[in-house]
Design a protein around this motif. Structure first.
Motif, PDB file in Angstrom:
ATOM      1  N   GLU A  95     -28.705  -0.306 -39.062  1.00  0.00           N
ATOM      2  CA  GLU A  95     -29.744  -0.584 -38.072  1.00  0.00           C
ATOM      3  C   GLU A  95     -30.823  -1.528 -38.595  1.00  0.00           C
ATOM      4  O   GLU A  95     -31.672  -1.971 -37.823  1.00  0.00           O
ATOM      5  CB  GLU A  95     -30.405   0.732 -37.618  1.00  0.00           C
ATOM      6  N   GLY A  96     -30.827  -1.821 -39.907  1.00  0.00           N
ATOM      7  CA  GLY A  96     -31.889  -2.651 -40.466  1.00  0.00           C
ATOM      8  C   GLY A  96     -33.238  -1.973 -40.382  1.00  0.00           C
ATOM      9  O   GLY A  96     -34.243  -2.586 -39.984  1.00  0.00           O
TER      10      GLY A  96
ATOM     11  N   CYS B  16     -36.877  -3.413 -41.139  1.00  0.00           N
ATOM     12  CA  CYS B  16     -36.802  -4.117 -42.425  1.00  0.00           C
ATOM     13  C   CYS B  16     -35.860  -5.302 -42.390  1.00  0.00           C
ATOM     14  O   CYS B  16     -35.697  -5.989 -43.383  1.00  0.00           O
ATOM     15  CB  CYS B  16     -36.405  -3.163 -43.554  1.00  0.00           C
ATOM     16  N   SER B  17     -35.214  -5.582 -41.253  1.00  0.00           N
ATOM     17  CA  SER B  17     -34.271  -6.703 -41.205  1.00  0.00           C
ATOM     18  C   SER B  17     -35.007  -8.037 -41.100  1.00  0.00           C
ATOM     19  O   SER B  17     -34.608  -9.023 -41.701  1.00  0.00           O
ATOM     20  CB  SER B  17     -33.319  -6.548 -40.026  1.00  0.00           C
ATOM     21  N   SER B  18     -36.123  -8.072 -40.354  1.00  0.00           N
ATOM     22  CA  SER B  18     -36.835  -9.336 -40.161  1.00  0.00           C
ATOM     23  C   SER B  18     -37.456  -9.822 -41.457  1.00  0.00           C
ATOM     24  O   SER B  18     -37.633 -11.017 -41.662  1.00  0.00           O
ATOM     25  CB  SER B  18     -37.918  -9.167 -39.090  1.00  0.00           C
TER      26      SER B  18
ATOM     27  N   SER C 207     -36.196  -9.898 -44.362  1.00  0.00           N
ATOM     28  CA  SER C 207     -35.275 -10.585 -45.258  1.00  0.00           C
ATOM     29  C   SER C 207     -35.229 -12.090 -44.991  1.00  0.00           C
ATOM     30  O   SER C 207     -34.798 -12.854 -45.842  1.00  0.00           O
ATOM     31  CB  SER C 207     -33.881  -9.985 -45.131  1.00  0.00           C
ATOM     32  N   ARG C 208     -35.694 -12.536 -43.793  1.00  0.00           N
ATOM     33  CA  ARG C 208     -35.714 -13.970 -43.519  1.00  0.00           C
ATOM     34  C   ARG C 208     -36.651 -14.696 -44.464  1.00  0.00           C
ATOM     35  O   ARG C 208     -36.422 -15.814 -44.877  1.00  0.00           O
ATOM     36  CB  ARG C 208     -36.138 -14.216 -42.064  1.00  0.00           C
TER      37      ARG C 208
END
Length: 662
Positions: free
Chosen positions: A66-67, A83-85, A87-88
């Motif tokens: 789910e990030g 927490c996925s955004s 990593s950009r």
């Protein structure tokens, strides 16, 4: 500071470091070990913890698919962050990655400060404030798609993720006295080990055997410690008075063999059959729910082929004995699907406590029992909750006696065109002499007392709700209650339920309890307490009411529901058409009775006899008697099955000091 393994990074050389700082700011840093060089550090995210007195995190874990990041804080709250955004930003940032030398330890703090502003300060997507009380969350674990949290409130909880929101499914309380739970370990053989501290001992408790398997004196939980187990050995290390201590034990063959595992620690007080589950390639299995004096409720499978009882789930929310169970069959929310058995389970008993759960059971060939069971806690109710919240209550005298719920019955057919409400209603027989009606709104997780009556003036032992439909389609909700004086009271609760539904809708789920109207008719059926009660509708639209008593007698009456004639009698009118009594039908209390057909009754007693009766005009004639093996019979439940050849069979399950299916 806390470490968390980060998916996508090699676990042997990299991990995520979470650091809480001033003003509730938490940093996520990826730290990579490089042989011969200083660690490599990347700033991955910034998070804002909710305001509280002690504003720091205590544990965290990642949800890789789910990030998302789940963490617990010192205030006992569970928080969900994206927490996925973040990593950009890592791909764009080269500040700390490139040209790192041994000076990273001295210089990285300045670089982190420079690039903190490049990252947004993320707020939580979901907050369960104070879930584990004020003593804090001690660990968060992911296992088979579920989230498990532990705390120093003596409870571990199972949660799921629903539309990026944390949702509590159920809570578990392990052995008595284990108030300080630190971690959960899921073993390869399917056991769940609960690690914690009891007084000055480190304790490992097995959920499979419900027993403490290790108890090591270490001085208590205020110290650094670590535990590791494998099939070959176990080790526990801790610091005490500045010394590092190590306990080590190699695995030994177990000399003790469990011949028959127990379902409960004390006698079983109630049993209900949930239904049958179809398992692909196997025989149909029956799912039951039992309640016990040991304060737990157990969902289990009884298989005719293996002749074994396999627990599917154990519910431990009650603080006193579980006395009675009731079901409302039907689908739940979309998160539970449409397959298998779906039902609302109500359990009640001592300390005037009612708990409500949503159960979903479906066939699962991979499971040991061939059935998978999902449980979600919906709501709970305590009559004396206001008393528990009073300050200095030890200086006051409690006015209300300690009330027990003796029996529950779900009011059928409450959501109709006539009464279009999402509320479900539940009738309860209470030891303080009252009959109470509760309303449940599942979506809002509210269980509310809506009506009550103290008509009986003595302990009410049994209650049974039934539905009568007129030829024109109009419905009347009727109720039968039985007390310790041997009386049966019949009520029309339609008006009370409609008034309660209106009041709940207007007041958004809060209301003062209404007074139930007086009973329509009272029948003196027995000379002492009524221990069993069952109502069966005949093909002619009449009702057979069978009851069994402490004095060993059985009573059957035939009721007809009519419309009152004249203005003084407007409304529902009950007429007793026929009464049959059989004194001394059993040599002890009759604790189970069922009307199988209008001409066939089944009764069970503490004398361990199960008797079939033929109902003839004016008398009950015994047909056959079977002895069963369960002592101190508490309850009986029955169902019918149409066999492959069209033959109709009746099955029954009995509980007391054990469980038996016939």
């Amino acid at each position: 500071l806390s470490w968390a393994s980060h998916p996508g990074l090699p676990p042997d050389t990299a991990a995520a470091l979470l650091a809480s700082g001033p003003d509730g700011e938490m940093l996520w840093l990826d730290v990579t070990h490089r042989p011969g060089q200083a660690p490599w550090v990347q700033l991955m995210g910034r998070y804002l913890l909710p305001p509280c007195k002690q504003r720091w995190h205590t544990c965290a874990t990642f949800l890789p698919q789910e990030g998302l990041l789940v963490c617990g804080d010192r205030r006992g709250s569970l928080l969900l962050f994206p927490c996925s955004s973040s990593s950009r930003w890592v791909a764009e940032s080269t500040s700390i990655v490139n040209g790192v030398t041994d000076s990273i330890v001295e210089d990285s703090s300045n670089e982190l400060e420079l690039h903190k502003d490049a990252l947004p300060l993320e707020s939580p997507l979901s907050v369960l404030f104070g879930l584990h009380g004020k003593t804090g969350v001690t660990s968060v674990t992911i296992h088979r798609g579920y989230i498990y949290s532990t705390g120093r409130d003596g409870v571990y909880r199972q949660l799921r993720l629903q539309d990026q929101q944390l949702e509590v499914l159920q809570k578990h309380r392990p052995c008595k006295g284990l108030q300080w739970i630190e971690e959960l370990h899921f073993t390869s053989d399917g056991d769940l080990l609960v690690l914690g501290f009891h007084a000055d001992n480190f304790v490992v408790w097995s959920s499979r055997t419900s027993a403490i398997i290790h108890c090591i004196p270490c001085g208590g939980g205020h110290r650094s410690w670590s535990y590791c187990s494998s099939p070959l050995a176990e080790a526990f290390a801790f610091i005490k008075s500045g010394d590092v201590m190590l306990y080590h034990r190699e695995a030994k063959p177990c000399e003790q063999q469990v011949l028959l595992a127990s379902l409960h620690g004390r006698e079983i007080t109630c049993v209900r059959r949930l239904g049958a589950v179809e398992v692909p390639g196997q025989a149909t299995v029956n799912v039951f729910v039992t309640g016990s004096e040991d304060t737990t409720t157990c969902v289990l499978v009884l298989s005719e082929n293996s002749r074994a009882a396999v627990p599917l789930a154990r519910l431990s929310d009650h603080i006193s004995s579980v006395r009675t169970l009731a079901f409302a069959m039907g689908p739940g929310d979309e998160g539970f699907g449409d397959e298998g058995l779906s039902a609302l389970l109500f359990s009640a008993g001592g300390r005037a406590q009612i708990e409500c759960y949503r159960l979903l059971c479906s066939g699962d060939t991979a499971a040991q029992s061939a059935v998978a069971c999902q449980v979600m806690h919906v709501a709970s109710h305590r009559l004396d909750k206001h008393w528990e919240q009073k300050k200095n209550r030890h200086k006051l005298v409690k006015m209300d006696p300690e009330t027990r719920y003796m029996s529950l019955s779900v009011v059928p057919g409450t959501s109709t065109k006539q009464l279009p409400t999402p509320w479900k209603f539940l009738a309860a027989a209470c030891s303080d002499g009252s009959v109470r009606i509760f309303g449940l709104l599942e979506a809002a997780q509210k269980l509310v007392l809506v009506a009550e009556s103290f008509h009986h003036q003595r302990c009410v032992l049994k209650v049974e709700a039934f539905l009568h439909t007129w030829a024109g389609g109009e419905r009347r909700h009727l109720l039968c209650s039985a007390a310790t004086d041997g009386s049966l009271a019949f009520w029309d609760i339609t008006g009370s339920i409609m008034d309660a539904a209106d009041a709940l809708h207007q007041a958004e789920g809060e209301m003062q309890p209404l007074a139930l109207e007086a009973p329509l008719v009272t029948v003196m059926a027995h000379s002492c307490g009524v221990n069993s009660l069952h109502i069966h509708e005949t093909p002619e639209g009449r009702y057979l009411v069978a009851s069994g008593s402490d004095d060993g007698s059985i009573h059957v009456c035939l009721l007809e529901v009519a419309l009152g004639r004249g203005e003084a009698m407007a409304g529902t009118c009950l007429q007793v058409l026929e009464r049959v009594s059989r004194p001394c039908a059993h040599a002890a209390h009759v604790t189970g009775i069922r009307v199988l057909r209008p001409d066939l009754l089944l009764s069970a007693s503490v004398d361990q006899r199960l008797t079939l009766w033929n109902r003839c005009p004016g008398e009950l004639v015994p047909l056959s008697t079977t002895f069963f093996h369960v002592p101190d019979l508490a309850e009986l439940d029955c169902w019918e099955v149409v066999e492959a050849g069209g033959e109709l069979r009746y099955y029954c399950v009995l509980c007391g000091q054990g469980l038996e299916m016939l």
